[in-house]
Scaffold this active site. Sequence first.
Site, PDB file in Angstrom:
ATOM      1  N   GLU A 317      -2.137   8.149 -12.666  1.00 13.24           N
ATOM      2  CA  GLU A 317      -1.957   6.728 -12.403  1.00 13.24           C
ATOM      3  C   GLU A 317      -1.218   6.552 -11.074  1.00 13.24           C
ATOM      4  OE1 GLU A 317      -1.639   3.728 -15.886  1.00 13.24           O
ATOM      5  OE2 GLU A 317       0.409   4.210 -15.295  1.00 13.24           O
ATOM      6  N   CYS A 318      -1.859   5.890 -10.115  1.00 16.23           N
ATOM      7  CA  CYS A 318      -1.266   5.623  -8.813  1.00 16.23           C
ATOM      8  C   CYS A 318      -0.812   6.923  -8.142  1.00 16.23           C
ATOM      9  CB  CYS A 318      -0.128   4.606  -8.938  1.00 16.23           C
ATOM     10  SG  CYS A 318       0.268   3.760  -7.381  1.00 16.23           S
ATOM     11  N   GLY A 319       0.479   7.224  -8.120  1.00 10.44           N
ATOM     12  CA  GLY A 319       0.930   8.474  -7.516  1.00 10.44           C
ATOM     13  C   GLY A 319       0.322   9.688  -8.188  1.00 10.44           C
TER      14      GLY A 319
END
Length: 426
Positions: A317-319
Amino acid sequence: MTPRHGLLIAAPSSGTGKTTVTLGLLRALSRRGAVRGAKSGPDYIDPRFHEAACGQPCYNLDAWAMQPNRIRSLVAASDSFLLVEGAMGLFDGAMPDGKGSAADVAEILGIPVVLVIDGSGMGQSAAAIAEGFARHRDGVRVAGVILNKVASPRHEAMLRRHFPDHLPVLGAIPRRPDLAHPSRHLGLVQASERPDLETWLDQVGDLIEAHVDLDALPSSTIARPKPHLAKSLPYARIAIAQDEAFAFAYPHLLDDWRAGGSKVTTFSPLKNEPVPPCDMVYLPGGYPELHAARLAGNSNFMDSLRNTSQSSDIYGECGGYMTLGQSIVDADGTSHKMAGLLDLETSFAQRKLHLGYRNLTADGAPFKGAFKGHEFHYATTLRAEGEPLFTATDAEGTTLPPMGLRKGRVCGSFAHVIDSLDTPAD
């Protein structure tokens, strides 16, 4: 302080110092008894400061992404006095109608609002602002005001003079630039990154005790919710990356997974720890770009992640999503090799803000179905090839390009999942 009671701290806009005021209130009230914080909206940073200030877990209460009973259920997890910190201005929410504002949370919980007003460069106008907010919306009760950044006793007297009796001034806090909360990178500093955190919280708590009438704080009883059925994931064992590079996991989702019978374990990629035995790996958001060189060299972690992808599902998720890609280019323009499990290259050499709520739908594991989420990052996608993970629209229902990637048992996207839509409406 009375158990099962609460109030919401809000402001006319961002930048008034309401986070510092909230943290000072939490620290000061915790000296008197059990108190816990909550944060309105999608925020990973402030809740960890809340927890440090009062010693109790802090949940996000998101009136855009969560059903009202879900919000009430999260509050019901404790009988402690509840102090909710609003986001942005009191009535500021998502387009087109402002849904998801701090005012929505106050109305759902039935708790009063204390408005923090920045008195800098202002005199009698402060009372006019407060009266306007108090009258703006039925069902939202502004029950008092805390004046912040007051220049002098004379300035305080000028500010106080025009407030009516139904909008009492509960405190006037002098300017203290030495207690300003620092920021960096995305404008955010994690609680774990402040070595002086306890000292700073004590100083802010002392400031609040000296200048705010804690006994006069308004509150209302919070009703018990209906039973809430948690949405879990179909995995017996879930391994979650957890350190300064991967810190952005919502506690309410992890609680759901545990409640559904999953055994949740954590590991640290920054410490070069291998992925523990599991059926699903979750790499949350965070700041891997700040630690990209270190992560790239942590072969124990990277090799175990690649090996795990052969037998277990992996979700980033994201990073975490960027870490699953081929490379991350840091702010200095240096490229760092990542896990190589998705055909994705991202860069921070040219920053671009991506921000907003997202309606998400996926056809496959781990997040199969419809979900509410949020996107907030400055990464630029240089290359993204493959099967998308989510179809997406924004808060206004406008169709967005497909989000994320899926390749074999590995998937991820820039969106942070907040809650499932597969629950009955209230």
